[in-house]
Design a protein around this motif. Structure first.
Motif, PDB file in Angstrom:
ATOM      1  N   ASN A 123     -57.793  56.108  35.832  1.00  0.00           N
ATOM      2  CA  ASN A 123     -56.662  56.099  34.916  1.00  0.00           C
ATOM      3  C   ASN A 123     -57.162  56.439  33.514  1.00  0.00           C
ATOM      4  O   ASN A 123     -57.904  55.668  32.900  1.00  0.00           O
ATOM      5  CB  ASN A 123     -55.981  54.728  34.926  1.00  0.00           C
ATOM      6  CG  ASN A 123     -54.707  54.715  34.095  1.00  0.00           C
ATOM      7  OD1 ASN A 123     -54.227  55.768  33.675  1.00  0.00           O
ATOM      8  ND2 ASN A 123     -54.160  53.542  33.862  1.00  0.00           N
ATOM      9  N   GLU A 124     -56.761  57.585  33.014  1.00  0.00           N
ATOM     10  CA  GLU A 124     -57.191  58.020  31.682  1.00  0.00           C
ATOM     11  C   GLU A 124     -55.991  58.259  30.763  1.00  0.00           C
ATOM     12  O   GLU A 124     -56.056  59.060  29.853  1.00  0.00           O
ATOM     13  CB  GLU A 124     -58.031  59.293  31.800  1.00  0.00           C
ATOM     14  CG  GLU A 124     -59.309  59.061  32.574  1.00  0.00           C
ATOM     15  CD  GLU A 124     -60.144  60.314  32.726  1.00  0.00           C
ATOM     16  OE1 GLU A 124     -61.354  60.244  32.455  1.00  0.00           O
ATOM     17  OE2 GLU A 124     -59.595  61.354  33.126  1.00  0.00           O
ATOM     18  N   GLU A 125     -54.892  57.556  31.034  1.00  0.00           N
ATOM     19  CA  GLU A 125     -53.726  57.676  30.169  1.00  0.00           C
ATOM     20  C   GLU A 125     -53.924  56.831  28.916  1.00  0.00           C
ATOM     21  O   GLU A 125     -54.679  55.861  28.913  1.00  0.00           O
ATOM     22  CB  GLU A 125     -52.468  57.219  30.921  1.00  0.00           C
ATOM     23  CG  GLU A 125     -52.146  58.090  32.131  1.00  0.00           C
ATOM     24  CD  GLU A 125     -50.907  57.609  32.855  1.00  0.00           C
ATOM     25  OE1 GLU A 125     -50.361  56.566  32.434  1.00  0.00           O
ATOM     26  OE2 GLU A 125     -50.502  58.268  33.824  1.00  0.00           O
ATOM     27  N   PHE A 126     -53.225  57.174  27.849  1.00  0.00           N
ATOM     28  CA  PHE A 126     -53.349  56.454  26.588  1.00  0.00           C
ATOM     29  C   PHE A 126     -51.993  56.432  25.901  1.00  0.00           C
ATOM     30  O   PHE A 126     -51.107  57.238  26.202  1.00  0.00           O
ATOM     31  CB  PHE A 126     -54.394  57.108  25.677  1.00  0.00           C
ATOM     32  CG  PHE A 126     -54.099  58.553  25.370  1.00  0.00           C
ATOM     33  CD1 PHE A 126     -53.328  58.900  24.269  1.00  0.00           C
ATOM     34  CD2 PHE A 126     -54.582  59.569  26.183  1.00  0.00           C
ATOM     35  CE1 PHE A 126     -53.041  60.222  23.985  1.00  0.00           C
ATOM     36  CE2 PHE A 126     -54.291  60.901  25.906  1.00  0.00           C
ATOM     37  CZ  PHE A 126     -53.527  61.223  24.810  1.00  0.00           C
ATOM     38  N   ASP A 127     -51.849  55.485  24.998  1.00  0.00           N
ATOM     39  CA  ASP A 127     -50.605  55.363  24.249  1.00  0.00           C
ATOM     40  C   ASP A 127     -50.639  56.332  23.079  1.00  0.00           C
ATOM     41  O   ASP A 127     -51.603  56.364  22.314  1.00  0.00           O
ATOM     42  CB  ASP A 127     -50.435  53.923  23.746  1.00  0.00           C
ATOM     43  CG  ASP A 127     -49.087  53.722  23.083  1.00  0.00           C
ATOM     44  OD1 ASP A 127     -49.058  53.563  21.857  1.00  0.00           O
ATOM     45  OD2 ASP A 127     -48.051  53.757  23.793  1.00  0.00           O
ATOM     46  N   ALA A 128     -49.581  57.124  22.942  1.00  0.00           N
ATOM     47  CA  ALA A 128     -49.545  58.143  21.889  1.00  0.00           C
ATOM     48  C   ALA A 128     -49.614  57.529  20.505  1.00  0.00           C
ATOM     49  O   ALA A 128     -50.244  58.068  19.588  1.00  0.00           O
ATOM     50  CB  ALA A 128     -48.288  58.993  22.031  1.00  0.00           C
ATOM     51  N   GLU A 129     -48.989  56.355  20.333  1.00  0.00           N
ATOM     52  CA  GLU A 129     -48.983  55.723  19.008  1.00  0.00           C
ATOM     53  C   GLU A 129     -50.371  55.216  18.641  1.00  0.00           C
ATOM     54  O   GLU A 129     -50.826  55.362  17.501  1.00  0.00           O
ATOM     55  CB  GLU A 129     -47.978  54.574  19.005  1.00  0.00           C
ATOM     56  CG  GLU A 129     -47.792  53.933  17.635  1.00  0.00           C
ATOM     57  CD  GLU A 129     -46.714  52.869  17.648  1.00  0.00           C
ATOM     58  OE1 GLU A 129     -46.575  52.166  16.620  1.00  0.00           O
ATOM     59  OE2 GLU A 129     -46.009  52.743  18.669  1.00  0.00           O
ATOM     60  N   ASP A 130     -51.070  54.605  19.604  1.00  0.00           N
ATOM     61  CA  ASP A 130     -52.428  54.112  19.332  1.00  0.00           C
ATOM     62  C   ASP A 130     -53.391  55.258  19.047  1.00  0.00           C
ATOM     63  O   ASP A 130     -54.305  55.121  18.231  1.00  0.00           O
ATOM     64  CB  ASP A 130     -52.936  53.294  20.520  1.00  0.00           C
ATOM     65  CG  ASP A 130     -52.139  52.013  20.710  1.00  0.00           C
ATOM     66  OD1 ASP A 130     -51.487  51.590  19.733  1.00  0.00           O
ATOM     67  OD2 ASP A 130     -52.158  51.455  21.820  1.00  0.00           O
TER      68      ASP A 130
END
Length: 205
Positions: free
Chosen positions: A121-128
């Motif tokens: 899983n290499e997803e991330f939060d755009a805001e962070d």
């Protein structure tokens, strides 16, 4: 390598007992054109070199297998999505010989792990991450509708105004990184020469 050995290596050597009525050299020797890669062709399986499309965790030893690692995989058709074939790739991990099965997903233009491993899983939060969030697939499809675009035009303008300070900072940072390097380097070298000359005149060097 002699000319005869070279001809045999390229499979262009025709032995004296061969005649044109016997067909191709592969048929004459009783072998497939793909040799060992086609040893399971009667089962609909072809041996290929498969390159891992993303980072995964091995299901046997939990080691990470990086994107781009290549395997000898068994390729076979397992179904259809409309007129597009769905392919299955079966391979063994080098770390623990765990069998990994991956299928193509023509509907989503993706690869799907069926068994033997888990996708990292290499997803991330755009805001962070301080990046702009891309619209979802469903919303991208709706953008083709002019009435939908008209209804949400106000929201898009408001989001653009809120993101403007961040975009200005990005532009300023880009301008600093891609400024005139030659002029800055020239000024720096001139300053170093001036300092060196003053040190030499004072006898410090």
């Amino acid at each position: 390598m002699s000319s005869l050995a070279a001809a045999r290596a390229d499979n262009f050597y025709y032995p004296p007992e061969w005649t044109p009525q016997q067909g191709s050299l592969n048929k004459f020797h009783g072998q497939h054109a793909l040799r060992e890669r086609a040893r399971k062709i009667d089962q609909g399986i072809l041996i290929i070199r498969f390159e891992m499309p993303f980072n995964i965790w091995c299901g046997g030893c939990q080691s990470m297998i990086a994107k781009g690692v290549r395997f000898n995989a068994e390729k076979k058709q397992v179904g259809n999505y409309y007129s597009t074939k769905i392919w299955s790739f079966t391979m063994k991990a080098a770390c623990c010989k765990q069998e990994i099965v991956i299928h193509t997903d023509p509907k989503n233009c993706e690869y799907v792990i069926i068994s033997g491993a888990e996708r990292k899983n290499e997803e991330f939060d755009a805001e962070d991450a301080e990046t702009l969030a891309l619209p979802a697939d469903e919303e991208r499809g709706k953008l083709a509708d002019p009435f939908y675009r008209l209804e949400h035009e106000g929201e898009d303008l408001q989001k653009g105004k809120e993101a403007e300070p961040f975009l200005v900072r990005l532009q300023r940072s880009s301008d600093l990184k891609h400024a005139d390097d030659y002029s800055r380097n020239r000024a720096l070298r001139a300053e170093i020469r001036t300092r060196g000359l003053s040190y030499w005149q004072r006898g410090e060097i």
